[in-house]
Design a protein around this motif. Structure first.
Motif, PDB file in Angstrom:
ATOM      1  N   ASN A  99      23.625   6.763  -3.313  1.00  0.00           N
ATOM      2  CA  ASN A  99      22.206   6.597  -3.003  1.00  0.00           C
ATOM      3  C   ASN A  99      21.391   7.644  -3.737  1.00  0.00           C
ATOM      4  O   ASN A  99      21.736   8.831  -3.706  1.00  0.00           O
ATOM      5  CB  ASN A  99      21.990   6.704  -1.495  1.00  0.00           C
ATOM      6  CG  ASN A  99      20.527   6.793  -1.107  1.00  0.00           C
ATOM      7  OD1 ASN A  99      20.049   7.831  -0.664  1.00  0.00           O
ATOM      8  ND2 ASN A  99      19.804   5.698  -1.251  1.00  0.00           N
ATOM      9  N   ASP A 106      14.263   4.601  -3.339  1.00  0.00           N
ATOM     10  CA  ASP A 106      15.480   4.564  -2.533  1.00  0.00           C
ATOM     11  C   ASP A 106      16.405   3.547  -3.165  1.00  0.00           C
ATOM     12  O   ASP A 106      16.252   2.349  -2.973  1.00  0.00           O
ATOM     13  CB  ASP A 106      15.129   4.177  -1.089  1.00  0.00           C
ATOM     14  CG  ASP A 106      16.298   4.381  -0.143  1.00  0.00           C
ATOM     15  OD1 ASP A 106      16.216   3.893   1.008  1.00  0.00           O
ATOM     16  OD2 ASP A 106      17.299   5.014  -0.538  1.00  0.00           O
ATOM     17  N   TRP A 108      20.339   2.088  -4.134  1.00  0.00           N
ATOM     18  CA  TRP A 108      21.707   2.022  -3.605  1.00  0.00           C
ATOM     19  C   TRP A 108      22.642   1.339  -4.597  1.00  0.00           C
ATOM     20  O   TRP A 108      22.250   0.395  -5.285  1.00  0.00           O
ATOM     21  CB  TRP A 108      21.732   1.232  -2.301  1.00  0.00           C
ATOM     22  CG  TRP A 108      21.091   1.949  -1.159  1.00  0.00           C
ATOM     23  CD1 TRP A 108      19.769   1.919  -0.811  1.00  0.00           C
ATOM     24  CD2 TRP A 108      21.731   2.802  -0.210  1.00  0.00           C
ATOM     25  NE1 TRP A 108      19.551   2.707   0.298  1.00  0.00           N
ATOM     26  CE2 TRP A 108      20.749   3.259   0.696  1.00  0.00           C
ATOM     27  CE3 TRP A 108      23.050   3.232  -0.032  1.00  0.00           C
ATOM     28  CZ2 TRP A 108      21.039   4.115   1.747  1.00  0.00           C
ATOM     29  CZ3 TRP A 108      23.337   4.080   1.029  1.00  0.00           C
ATOM     30  CH2 TRP A 108      22.346   4.516   1.903  1.00  0.00           C
TER      31      TRP A 108
END
Length: 118
Positions: A99, A106, A108
């Motif tokens: 992450n 953000d 991932w």
């Protein structure tokens, strides 16, 4: 946009080692705006937990369960973050996720499976 590709997972016996890698690609502006690079893990039936993190300035933090066994590091030139995992235990078995987090960002990865046999 930023894409994260994780690698390095696999099956290992207890006491063994693995090194996970997470390579970031895409917007250089967005990558440079990242404040924290993190590794999470999620075991079956359990909540996702933060394993380790490293800041853009190089500060590191670890979960109590992995401190002294895992080491997080970064290669800025390669936009890659690593998780060196030593003295692995069966309870480390999980899907590990990379992450990248910053204000308004953000990102991932898809996750990589780590399985530790007893």
């Amino acid at each position: 946009q930023v894409q994260l590709v994780e690698s390095g997972g696999g099956l290992v016996q207890a006491g063994g080692s693995l090194r996970l890698s997470c390579a970031a690609s895409g917007s250089t502006f967005s990558i440079n705006a990242v404040a924290w690079y993190r590794w999470y893990r999620q075991a079956p039936g359990k909540q996702r937990e933060l394993v380790a993190q490293i800041s853009s300035g190089g500060s590191t933090n670890y979960a109590d369960s992995v401190r002294g066994r895992f080491t997080i590091s970064r290669d800025n030139a390669k936009n890659t973050v690593y998780l060196q995992m030593n003295s692995l235990k069966p309870e480390d078995t999980a899907v590990y996720y990379c992450n990248l987090w910053g204000v308004g960002r953000d990102y991932w990865g898809q996750g990589t499976q780590v399985t530790v046999s007893s």
